[in-house]
Design a protein around this motif. Structure first.
Motif, short mmCIF file in Angstrom:
data_model
loop_
_atom_site.label_atom_id
_atom_site.label_comp_id
_atom_site.label_asym_id
_atom_site.label_seq_id
_atom_site.Cartn_x
_atom_site.Cartn_y
_atom_site.Cartn_z
N VAL A 162 0.84 -1.20 0.00
CA VAL A 162 0.00 0.00 0.00
C VAL A 162 0.87 1.25 0.00
CG1 VAL A 162 -1.62 1.35 1.38
CG2 VAL A 162 -2.00 -1.11 1.07
N GLN A 163 1.97 1.20 0.76
CA GLN A 163 2.85 2.37 0.89
C GLN A 163 3.97 2.37 -0.15
OE1 GLN A 163 4.20 2.78 4.99
NE2 GLN A 163 2.26 1.99 5.77
N HIS A 164 3.98 1.38 -1.04
CA HIS A 164 5.03 1.27 -2.06
C HIS A 164 6.42 1.28 -1.42
CE1 HIS A 164 1.88 1.87 -5.02
NE2 HIS A 164 1.51 2.96 -4.38
N MET A 165 6.56 0.51 -0.35
CA MET A 165 7.79 0.50 0.43
C MET A 165 8.57 -0.79 0.22
SD MET A 165 8.21 0.74 4.58
CE MET A 165 7.35 2.32 4.62
N VAL A 166 9.87 -0.66 -0.07
CA VAL A 166 10.76 -1.81 -0.12
C VAL A 166 11.35 -2.00 1.27
CG1 VAL A 166 12.83 -2.81 -1.17
CG2 VAL A 166 11.33 -1.32 -2.53
N PRO A 167 11.17 -3.16 1.90
CA PRO A 167 11.67 -3.34 3.27
C PRO A 167 13.19 -3.31 3.32
CG PRO A 167 10.92 -5.42 2.38
CD PRO A 167 10.51 -4.38 1.39
N SER A 168 13.72 -2.90 4.46
CA SER A 168 15.17 -2.98 4.67
C SER A 168 15.57 -4.45 4.74
CB SER A 168 15.56 -2.28 5.97
OG SER A 168 15.08 -3.01 7.09
N VAL A 169 16.83 -4.74 4.51
CA VAL A 169 17.29 -6.13 4.60
C VAL A 169 17.06 -6.68 6.01
CG1 VAL A 169 19.31 -7.64 4.44
CG2 VAL A 169 18.98 -5.83 2.75
N LYS A 170 17.34 -5.86 7.03
CA LYS A 170 17.13 -6.29 8.41
C LYS A 170 15.68 -6.66 8.66
CE LYS A 170 17.69 -4.65 13.20
NZ LYS A 170 16.27 -4.81 13.58
N ASP A 171 14.76 -5.78 8.25
CA ASP A 171 13.34 -6.06 8.47
C ASP A 171 12.89 -7.27 7.66
OD1 ASP A 171 13.12 -3.96 10.21
OD2 ASP A 171 12.19 -2.60 8.78
N TYR A 172 13.39 -7.37 6.43
CA TYR A 172 12.98 -8.49 5.58
C TYR A 172 13.45 -9.82 6.17
CZ TYR A 172 12.15 -11.51 1.64
OH TYR A 172 11.70 -12.54 0.85
N VAL A 173 14.70 -9.87 6.60
CA VAL A 173 15.25 -11.11 7.18
C VAL A 173 14.50 -11.47 8.46
CG1 VAL A 173 17.29 -12.10 8.31
CG2 VAL A 173 17.52 -10.91 6.11
N GLU A 174 14.09 -10.48 9.22
CA GLU A 174 13.35 -10.72 10.46
C GLU A 174 11.95 -11.28 10.17
OE1 GLU A 174 11.27 -7.95 13.84
OE2 GLU A 174 13.37 -7.50 13.35
N LYS A 175 11.30 -10.78 9.13
CA LYS A 175 9.92 -11.17 8.85
C LYS A 175 9.82 -12.42 7.97
CE LYS A 175 7.54 -7.82 10.85
NZ LYS A 175 6.54 -8.07 11.93
N ARG A 176 10.86 -12.69 7.16
CA ARG A 176 10.75 -13.76 6.17
C ARG A 176 10.44 -15.14 6.75
NH1 ARG A 176 9.13 -16.44 2.57
NH2 ARG A 176 10.16 -16.82 0.56
N PRO A 177 10.97 -15.51 7.93
CA PRO A 177 10.60 -16.83 8.46
C PRO A 177 9.11 -16.98 8.73
CG PRO A 177 12.54 -15.98 9.58
CD PRO A 177 11.99 -14.84 8.75
#
Length: 334
Positions: A165-180
């Motif tokens: 919705v916000q057209h946001m690319v997550p940071s690598v840190k946030d992505y790695v944290e959420k991906r599991p």
């Protein structure tokens, strides 16, 4: 960059290939299950479903499960993949549709009834069926853990939807944290207990090293999948992929980001191996049960490769096994 020019580096996965003797039965069962709940409704969708061979993934990941248990895994993972497909179609990525799914799943897990909108009826009925079958072989404590894994999965999906919705690319840190959690693999890891009848007491299951094994397995499967599905995500302009997060954050080329993702994948495989070789001694009986558990984690990592390249048409890929547990990969033109 077109899919025909995407070259993926070799990745490391030295674990043995396994598959259930009930794999074909699981395929037939899941096709009937999908038909019964109306999850596939057109000839085109049926062809896509049969080419995907979702049940084969579970047959490889849970190679020693009995038929009843294996069929639960096959149906559950099919259910998850169908949500993922709706995400590609920009339905699951919409907050209102996601809110409906969260409400449906939460009420079913709590044993509550609700009026389900027409576009959610099949998903609701099929998930309710899964939960009732799981309860026949589970314990109340396990139910709590599985329920939490599903809530974590849906909350992570909500995070993805908000990013879109916000057209946001997550940071690598946030992505790695959420991906599991976005991969829902923690739910499948919880299933190991009831499907393979491997019972680890809390002193073992919650030990930091055992928790690290589960996380490393999860990361390996999800990061490998990010490499396999990269062309699909680029095509759909979906930013939720490790390669895309790396490229955006480091302002690198796609090839450089792909190489970095592969390095991260291989390091996580090695972390899994190193951790598994230096576990505490829990006593003879528990050590045997823990080794059975770890073996299913190994099966999951290898299953993800075997299914992606040998079974399903979900990804347009070429593969060859090279030396020392390495796999050479490349996308091909669809």
């Amino acid at each position: 960059m077109s899919m025909s020019t995407i070259q993926l580096p070799e990745i490391y996965c030295p674990f043995p290939s396994k598959i259930s003797q009930f794999a074909q039965q699981a395929e037939l069962h899941t096709a009937e299950w999908v038909k019964h709940f109306g999850l596939v409704n057109s000839e085109k969708a049926w062809k896509k479903f049969h080419r995907a061979r979702f049940a084969a993934l579970s047959a490889r990941a849970f190679p020693t499960a009995d038929p009843y248990e294996l069929f639960i895994a096959a149906d559950f993972n099919t259910w998850l993949f169908m949500l993922d497909d709706q995400n590609d179609e920009m339905k699951f990525g919409k907050v209102d549709f996601l809110d409906m799914i969260i409400q449906i799943v939460t009420n079913i897990l709590k044993g509550k009834t609700m009026v389900v909108p027409p576009d959610g009826e099949g998903l609701a009925a099929s998930f309710s069926d899964l939960v009732s079958r799981m309860k026949k072989i589970s314990t109340p404590d396990w139910d709590v853990r599985f329920n939490q894994s599903m809530i974590d999965y849906l909350e992570a999906c909500s995070w993805e939807a908000e990013n879109r919705v916000q057209h946001m690319v997550p940071s690598v840190k946030d992505y790695v944290e959420k991906r599991p959690y976005t991969g829902a693999l923690y739910a499948d890891i919880e299933l190991i207990e009831v499907l393979e009848k491997i019972y680890l007491p809390d002193e073992v299951r919650l030990h930091p090293d055992v928790q690290q094994l589960a996380l490393s397995c999860n990361n390996v499967v999800c990061w490998a999948n990010d490499l396999f599905s990269l062309a699909k995500e680029l095509k759909h302009h979906d930013v939720h992929n490790l390669v895309i997060a790396l490229q955006h954050e480091h302002q690198s080329s796609l090839d450089e980001a792909i190489a970095k993702a592969a390095v991260m994948h291989d390091a996580e495989v090695q972390k899994f191996i190193n951790t598994s070789l230096h576990l505490p001694n829990f006593g003879p009986a528990l050590n045997i049960e823990l080794e059975r558990y770890i073996d299913i984690l190994r099966s999951w990592m290898r299953a993800n490769l075997d299914w992606s390249f040998s079974d399903t048409a979900r990804y347009a890929m070429n593969i060859k096994e090279t030396a020392n547990g390495k796999w050479a990969l490349s996308h091909v033109e669809e």
